[in-house]
Write a protein that holds these residues in place. Structure first.
Motif, mmCIF file in Angstrom:
data_model
loop_
_atom_site.group_PDB
_atom_site.id
_atom_site.type_symbol
_atom_site.label_atom_id
_atom_site.label_comp_id
_atom_site.label_asym_id
_atom_site.label_seq_id
_atom_site.Cartn_x
_atom_site.Cartn_y
_atom_site.Cartn_z
ATOM 1 N N UNK A 214 -8.063 15.818 4.319
ATOM 2 C CA UNK A 214 -6.888 15.978 5.192
ATOM 3 C C UNK A 214 -6.067 17.166 4.684
ATOM 4 N N UNK A 215 -5.841 18.098 5.568
ATOM 5 C CA UNK A 215 -5.003 19.262 5.263
ATOM 6 C C UNK A 215 -5.469 19.989 4.005
ATOM 7 N N UNK A 216 -6.758 20.301 3.953
ATOM 8 C CA UNK A 216 -7.356 21.037 2.842
ATOM 9 C C UNK A 216 -7.309 20.277 1.513
ATOM 10 N N UNK A 217 -7.058 18.980 1.588
ATOM 11 C CA UNK A 217 -7.023 18.150 0.388
ATOM 12 C C UNK A 217 -8.079 17.049 0.520
ATOM 13 N N UNK A 218 -8.609 16.633 -0.645
ATOM 14 C CA UNK A 218 -9.480 15.463 -0.671
ATOM 15 C C UNK A 218 -8.664 14.329 -1.323
ATOM 16 N N UNK A 219 -8.428 13.287 -0.566
ATOM 17 C CA UNK A 219 -7.532 12.207 -1.000
ATOM 18 C C UNK A 219 -8.368 10.959 -1.274
ATOM 19 N N UNK A 220 -8.133 10.377 -2.444
ATOM 20 C CA UNK A 220 -8.905 9.200 -2.886
ATOM 21 C C UNK A 220 -7.929 8.083 -3.266
ATOM 22 N N UNK A 221 -8.304 6.855 -2.910
ATOM 23 C CA UNK A 221 -7.458 5.698 -3.258
ATOM 24 C C UNK A 221 -8.330 4.551 -3.761
ATOM 25 N N UNK A 222 -7.832 3.866 -4.799
ATOM 26 C CA UNK A 222 -8.422 2.603 -5.264
ATOM 27 C C UNK A 222 -7.347 1.536 -5.078
ATOM 28 N N UNK A 223 -7.634 0.536 -4.260
ATOM 29 C CA UNK A 223 -6.613 -0.431 -3.838
ATOM 30 C C UNK A 223 -6.993 -1.843 -4.281
ATOM 31 N N UNK A 224 -5.985 -2.576 -4.726
ATOM 32 C CA UNK A 224 -6.167 -3.970 -5.168
ATOM 33 C C UNK A 224 -5.143 -4.834 -4.429
ATOM 34 N N UNK A 225 -5.607 -5.565 -3.423
ATOM 35 C CA UNK A 225 -4.714 -6.421 -2.639
ATOM 36 C C UNK A 225 -4.523 -7.772 -3.328
ATOM 37 N N UNK A 226 -3.437 -8.420 -3.004
ATOM 38 C CA UNK A 226 -3.174 -9.747 -3.565
ATOM 39 C C UNK A 226 -4.316 -10.692 -3.223
ATOM 40 N N UNK A 227 -4.862 -11.379 -4.254
ATOM 41 C CA UNK A 227 -5.932 -12.350 -4.029
ATOM 42 C C UNK A 227 -7.294 -11.697 -3.966
ATOM 43 N N UNK A 228 -8.292 -12.545 -3.801
ATOM 44 C CA UNK A 228 -9.659 -12.070 -3.592
ATOM 45 C C UNK A 228 -10.316 -13.022 -2.607
ATOM 46 N N UNK A 229 -11.578 -12.780 -2.295
ATOM 47 C CA UNK A 229 -12.225 -13.626 -1.296
ATOM 48 C C UNK A 229 -11.611 -13.390 0.074
#
Length: 421
Positions: A214-229
């Motif tokens: 996006x806009x000449x940038x490479x954007x990366x995210x690692x996300x951890x939401x509340x809970x699992x399953x």
């Protein structure tokens, strides 16, 4: 014996037909229990004064001692128990001269209900009764067991059917979740030296990764939401939708501003008011913007990072650099409403950046069943820092499996590695 039955006439005779005091064994009677009442009558011959004669008797097997001297010529015994008896009697005259002792031996048989064959019948009857009771009870128990087994089998089939349906639904949800994740080929086309280690705890996960140009940038995210399953998976869908909206639709590519916008979106989506007792659902996230800027003949690799609870690690020439996250999640948190802060850095060729969630460091295992810890995680990244990234992914996975041993996976695991070339 009985009312008027004579058992013995008072004199034994020997082989010479002479009166005797000796009782031949053949003359020792055996009486049925019905004749267990006996009256003994006795007398003696005296030419001086018969009226002064006295008698003394003793029934061996019943009496404990001889009777007193009496003039009565009769002894009555009633209801004698079964057993062997000997009746003894003697007399004395006016001069206190005692006669020789006379005796009479006899046996009283036990009643039929105390005979050996009666006891055999009792044993057989008891065995028969026990057998009947056991048979009856066993039949009842077998019937109950059959009914319960049938019920259990029916319930088991129902549970298995429901579990299959639930598992099928979750597996379908997994396919949906996997379908919305960005294809790894996009990252590899931008950074050939990269990997994604993604291990959901359950079928679906609360952790997810995201990256895009996006806009000449490479954007990366690692996300951890509340809970699992399943609960975590629902939150991940909200998070994934928000990050698409904020970065791709609204073009907010600045990491700190993007996290602020996502925080507002989470609060609005979940209707959070910050009230007591309210669910504190939200996300932890590492968000990185990578931009290559050309300055003359030189390419400058710029990194901009903002984090919600999740830090960023950079391994450079055997050293680990940590960019700390803001200690707050994306969502309502203890009344704190401050903005996220960017951390910027110029990367060098060979630098490796790592985005991750807390599942790897929180895994229990080892000899003492303790957490892997962030410290050990950092040491692992530094130790394998010179390895190719595809090899690093395998090493991280093997290290985690070895550490966990027999322990179950406690959380979703996500680690992303990117090497700058």
């Amino acid at each position: 014996i009985g009312k008027d039955s004579m058992l013995f006439n008072g004199t034994f005779y020997d082989s010479l037909n002479t009166s005797s005091l000796y009782q031949n064994p053949s003359l020792k009677p055996t009486l049925p229990f019905a004749n267990n009442s006996i009256t003994f009558e006795f007398s003696s011959l005296d030419f001086t004064n018969e009226k002064t004669e006295q008698f003394q008797y003793f029934l061996d097997g019943f009496d404990k001692e001889w009777s007193n001297w009496v003039k009565e010529t009769k002894a009555v015994y009633t209801n004698l128990p079964e057993g062997n008896y000997v009746f003894h009697v003697k007399t004395k005259n006016i001069f206190n001269q005692e006669s020789r002792e006379s005796s009479y031996e006899f046996t009283v048989l036990p009643p039929w209900y105390r005979t050996w064959w009666a006891y055999v019948l009792y044993v057989l009857a008891a065995i028969g009764f026990i057998y009947a009771v056991v048979t009856y009870t066993t039949r009842g128990l077998k019937a109950i067991i059959r009914e319960r087994t049938a019920e259990i089998m029916t319930q088991k089939e129902e549970i298995e059917y429901k579990n299959r349906n639930i598992t099928d639904s979750i597996n379908y949800a997994k396919r949906i979740q996997e379908a919305i994740l960005p294809p790894y080929e996009l990252m590899r086309s931008r950074y050939p030296e990269s990997f994604i280690l993604y291990k959901p705890k359950d079928i679906v996960a609360g952790d997810f990764y995201w990256f895009s140009d996006k806009d000449q940038k490479f954007i990366v995210a690692a996300c951890d939401c509340t809970g699992h399953g399943v609960p975590g998976a629902f939150m991940s869908l909200i998070g994934y939708s928000l990050i698409n909206e904020v970065i791709l639709e609204k073009s907010i590519t600045d990491p700190a501003n993007a996290l602020d916008a996502m925080k507002k979106g989470i609060i609005k989506s979940l209707g959070q008011k910050g009230q007591s007792g309210e669910q504190k659902d939200g996300m932890d996230m590492s968000l990185v913007s990578l931009e290559n800027v050309q300055e003359g003949n030189k390419t400058i690799h710029k990194l901009c990072y903002a984090g919600a609870n999740n830090s960023l690690y950079i391994v450079r020439k055997g050293e680990l650099i940590e960019l700390n996250a803001d200690k707050m999640p994306i969502g309502i948190y203890m009344g704190i409403d401050r903005p996220f802060i960017n951390k910027e850095m110029i990367l060098e060729p060979g630098d490796t950046i790592y985005l991750f969630t807390d599942g790897y460091a929180d895994q229990f295992g080892g000899d003492q069943g303790k957490k892997f810890t962030k410290k050990r995680f950092k040491e692992t990244l530094v130790k394998m820092g010179n390895e190719p990234l595809y090899s690093q992914k395998n090493s991280l996975e093997e290290t985690l499996l070895t550490w966990a041993g027999d322990e179950q996976q406690v959380d979703d695991v996500l680690v992303i590695g990117i090497r700058i070339s």
